[in-house]
Design an enzyme around this catalytic site. Structure first.
Site, mmCIF file in Angstrom:
data_model
loop_
_atom_site.group_PDB
_atom_site.id
_atom_site.type_symbol
_atom_site.label_atom_id
_atom_site.label_comp_id
_atom_site.label_asym_id
_atom_site.label_seq_id
_atom_site.Cartn_x
_atom_site.Cartn_y
_atom_site.Cartn_z
ATOM 1 N N GLY A 182 59.983 -12.949 -24.792
ATOM 2 C CA GLY A 182 61.353 -13.457 -24.675
ATOM 3 C C GLY A 182 62.018 -13.454 -26.042
ATOM 4 N N SER A 183 62.980 -14.362 -26.232
ATOM 5 C CA SER A 183 63.797 -14.337 -27.449
ATOM 6 C C SER A 183 62.958 -14.574 -28.708
ATOM 7 C CB SER A 183 64.887 -15.403 -27.365
ATOM 8 O OG SER A 183 65.611 -15.249 -26.183
ATOM 9 N N LEU A 184 62.285 -15.727 -28.781
ATOM 10 C CA LEU A 184 61.560 -16.032 -30.027
ATOM 11 C C LEU A 184 60.333 -15.148 -30.205
ATOM 12 C CD1 LEU A 184 61.324 -19.748 -31.110
ATOM 13 C CD2 LEU A 184 62.909 -17.979 -31.798
ATOM 14 N N ARG A 195 55.046 -5.751 -15.374
ATOM 15 C CA ARG A 195 55.824 -5.988 -16.606
ATOM 16 C C ARG A 195 55.316 -5.077 -17.728
ATOM 17 N NH1 ARG A 195 60.532 -7.470 -16.984
ATOM 18 N NH2 ARG A 195 60.449 -8.782 -18.820
ATOM 19 N N ASN A 226 59.689 -25.968 -27.954
ATOM 20 C CA ASN A 226 60.571 -27.064 -28.350
ATOM 21 C C ASN A 226 60.114 -28.347 -27.642
ATOM 22 O OD1 ASN A 226 62.731 -28.114 -29.703
ATOM 23 N ND2 ASN A 226 64.267 -27.436 -28.217
ATOM 24 N N ALA A 238 67.897 -16.932 -31.371
ATOM 25 C CA ALA A 238 67.863 -15.555 -30.871
ATOM 26 C C ALA A 238 68.165 -15.573 -29.387
ATOM 27 C CB ALA A 238 66.485 -14.954 -31.112
ATOM 28 N N LYS A 279 63.697 -33.436 -34.019
ATOM 29 C CA LYS A 279 64.393 -32.382 -33.259
ATOM 30 C C LYS A 279 64.564 -32.842 -31.808
ATOM 31 C CE LYS A 279 65.766 -27.939 -32.704
ATOM 32 N NZ LYS A 279 65.043 -27.084 -31.786
ATOM 33 N N ASN A 335 68.086 -33.177 -29.872
ATOM 34 C CA ASN A 335 68.316 -32.476 -28.611
ATOM 35 C C ASN A 335 68.647 -33.462 -27.488
ATOM 36 O OD1 ASN A 335 65.893 -29.794 -29.187
ATOM 37 N ND2 ASN A 335 68.028 -29.943 -29.751
ATOM 38 N N ASN A 344 72.147 -32.260 -26.155
ATOM 39 C CA ASN A 344 72.087 -31.267 -25.072
ATOM 40 C C ASN A 344 72.469 -31.812 -23.683
ATOM 41 O OD1 ASN A 344 71.072 -30.035 -27.339
ATOM 42 N ND2 ASN A 344 69.361 -29.036 -26.340
HETATM 43 P P1 NAD Z 1 62.382 -17.049 -23.305
HETATM 44 O O1 NAD Z 1 62.533 -17.546 -21.910
HETATM 45 O O2 NAD Z 1 63.394 -16.111 -23.861
HETATM 46 O O3 NAD Z 1 60.962 -16.318 -23.446
HETATM 47 C C1 NAD Z 1 59.783 -16.796 -22.908
HETATM 48 C C2 NAD Z 1 58.986 -15.601 -22.422
HETATM 49 O O4 NAD Z 1 57.665 -16.017 -22.092
HETATM 50 C C3 NAD Z 1 59.575 -14.954 -21.153
HETATM 51 O O5 NAD Z 1 59.717 -13.569 -21.377
HETATM 52 C C4 NAD Z 1 58.519 -15.226 -20.093
HETATM 53 O O6 NAD Z 1 58.437 -14.215 -19.109
HETATM 54 C C5 NAD Z 1 57.256 -15.269 -20.958
HETATM 55 N N1 NAD Z 1 56.114 -15.913 -20.308
HETATM 56 C C6 NAD Z 1 56.039 -17.127 -19.703
HETATM 57 N N2 NAD Z 1 54.806 -17.341 -19.224
HETATM 58 C C7 NAD Z 1 54.079 -16.234 -19.522
HETATM 59 C C8 NAD Z 1 52.729 -15.838 -19.270
HETATM 60 N N3 NAD Z 1 51.878 -16.624 -18.596
HETATM 61 N N4 NAD Z 1 52.301 -14.627 -19.723
HETATM 62 C C9 NAD Z 1 53.154 -13.810 -20.390
HETATM 63 N N5 NAD Z 1 54.454 -14.114 -20.656
HETATM 64 C C10 NAD Z 1 54.901 -15.324 -20.218
HETATM 65 O O7 NAD Z 1 62.230 -18.316 -24.216
HETATM 66 P P2 NAD Z 1 62.649 -18.512 -25.757
HETATM 67 O O8 NAD Z 1 64.116 -18.709 -25.850
HETATM 68 O O9 NAD Z 1 62.014 -17.444 -26.585
HETATM 69 O O10 NAD Z 1 61.990 -19.923 -26.057
HETATM 70 C C11 NAD Z 1 60.589 -20.113 -26.281
HETATM 71 C C12 NAD Z 1 60.417 -21.518 -26.860
HETATM 72 O O11 NAD Z 1 61.053 -21.540 -28.149
HETATM 73 C C13 NAD Z 1 61.138 -22.611 -26.030
HETATM 74 O O12 NAD Z 1 60.400 -23.786 -26.022
HETATM 75 C C14 NAD Z 1 62.462 -22.809 -26.766
HETATM 76 O O13 NAD Z 1 63.013 -24.104 -26.592
HETATM 77 C C15 NAD Z 1 62.019 -22.598 -28.220
HETATM 78 N N6 NAD Z 1 63.115 -22.184 -29.107
HETATM 79 C C16 NAD Z 1 63.899 -21.112 -28.787
HETATM 80 C C17 NAD Z 1 64.914 -20.718 -29.655
HETATM 81 C C18 NAD Z 1 65.794 -19.524 -29.351
HETATM 82 O O14 NAD Z 1 66.712 -19.248 -30.129
HETATM 83 N N7 NAD Z 1 65.598 -18.788 -28.284
HETATM 84 C C19 NAD Z 1 65.106 -21.428 -30.863
HETATM 85 C C20 NAD Z 1 64.281 -22.514 -31.168
HETATM 86 C C21 NAD Z 1 63.277 -22.886 -30.273
HETATM 87 O O1 KPL Z 2 68.899 -27.266 -30.942
HETATM 88 C C1 KPL Z 2 69.973 -27.296 -30.396
HETATM 89 C C2 KPL Z 2 70.037 -26.742 -29.012
HETATM 90 O O2 KPL Z 2 71.106 -26.330 -28.553
HETATM 91 O O3 KPL Z 2 68.980 -26.721 -28.368
HETATM 92 C C3 KPL Z 2 71.144 -27.921 -31.073
HETATM 93 C C4 KPL Z 2 72.095 -26.874 -31.559
HETATM 94 C C5 KPL Z 2 70.659 -28.701 -32.294
HETATM 95 C C6 KPL Z 2 71.835 -28.895 -30.196
HETATM 96 O O4 KPL Z 2 70.979 -29.926 -29.826
#
Ligand code: NAD
Ligand code: KPL
Length: 305
Positions: free
Chosen positions: A11-13, A37, A105, A131, A184, A188, A192
């Protein structure tokens, strides 16, 4: 020979980390949910990172959790509600002394994961990087930030921090990672859910100053009670600063709800309310907030836990 970075979750991160590590020449393997996949990923030819309008495709090898290769280092990059099951799926592959980096998170998932794999070292992370996916196997690097990493059981930093530096992943080893995660979580919880209930951008909460202040007071009380006084320091001031600094953005929870995706409520507000109940602490506004959010999610047909 460097240790392979197994990244679970494309996914994103997960993509943001995997592409930067691979770009630095480090060995990376992506763990995907299932053979379908994996086939789709292989057809795409790799992961694409979009940074400052420039796309780069990185042909990172993929596999599923059932591959037989042992895992020494795993970056767990799924959502908090998927973390325990995801780790269970690769647990038999973990080598003795394996290290897991948990990017989730909120709080609660880290303990659940650690209990599943007591033989591994679990390192928690708290990230302010941003991301989002603009297509399958593509991620846009939207917000530069920082990642704090730490292990509340063992203060010694792992040897691979220099690989993060070489990959251009801004980070710091923290001996107070729990305080970071609680802080954090409190931010949140104060921002949020209200953005969902008032259906507004973060900046819209400037119109709800009293509601935010009341929540910050209750959250500070909770942090004190949970042995996290440092996480409570000037909480309201920081919440107000974040509201201003991110005024034009929709919070991650607002984005999840408006896209019909499951939220991480249980690991944020849910965790906070359970901790309050354990300490027999009455926090009426926080509890009401949770109930209002649960109602809203149920009305929209989304999971409320
Ligand atoms: P996302 O949903 O974009 O990605 C998660 C990925 O994990 C998905 O592609 C999903 O299919 C995969 N997945 C889940 N279970 C799986 C398994 N058993 N086997 C293989 N793949 C599996 O999520 P994200 O936005 O990357 O967030 C991940 C964590 O990071 C969350 O807890 C989020 O709160 C935290 N976070 C995200 C951001 C951001 O900008 N996206 C920033 C800070 C913190
Ligand atoms: O982390 C955040 C979120 O959107 O999840 C901020 C921007 C700090 C708001 O709580």
């Amino acid at each position: 020979m460097s240790t392979t970075w197994h990244v679970l979750g494309a996914g994103s991160l997960g993509t943001l980390w995997a592409t930067r590590l691979a770009r630095a020449g480090l060995p990376v393997r992506l763990i995907l949910r299932d053979p379908a996949r994996l086939r789709a990923y292989q057809a795409a030819g790799g992961l694409t990172l979009v940074e400052q309008g420039q796309s780069s495709l990185l042909a990172i090898p993929g596999e599923t959790s059932t591959s037989s290769a042992p895992i020494q280092r795993l970056l767990l990059a799924c959502k908090a509600y998927d973390a325990e099951a995801a780790v269970a799926s690769i647990a038999p592959r973990l080598e003795p002394g394996a290290e897991l980096i948990l990017l989730q998170n909120g709080l609660g998932s880290q303990d659940a994961v650690a209990a599943r794999v007591p033989q591994a070292r679990c390192i928690a992370a708290s990230s302010t990087e941003g991301a989002f996916r603009d297509g399958d196997w593509r991620v846009v690097f939207a917000g530069h930030g920082y990642t704090w990493l730490g292990d509340s059981g063992h203060p010694t930093p792992p040897i691979w921090l220099d690989e993060l530096a070489a990959s251009g992943i801004p980070h710091e080893w923290s001996t107070q990672i729990l305080t970071r995660l609680w802080r954090k979580l409190a931010l949140n919880c104060a921002i949020n859910p209200l953005t969902v209930l008032h259906d507004c951008r973060n900046g819209g909460l400037q119109q709800h100053h009293c509601e935010v202040a009341t929540l910050c007071a209750e959250l500070s009380e909770l942090l004190q009670c949970c042995g996290q006084p440092a996480a409570a320091e000037n909480l309201q001031q920081e919440v107000e600063r974040v509201i201003l600094a991110t005024a034009a953005n929709y919070s991650s929870m607002h984005q999840d709800v408006s896209n019909g995706r499951r939220t991480e409520i249980s690991y944020l507000l849910g965790y906070a309310c359970e901790a309050a109940a354990r300490h027999r602490l009455q926090l009426p506004h926080l509890q009401q907030l949770q109930q209002r959010l649960v109602n809203q999610l149920q009305q929209r047909g989304l999971p409320s836990a």
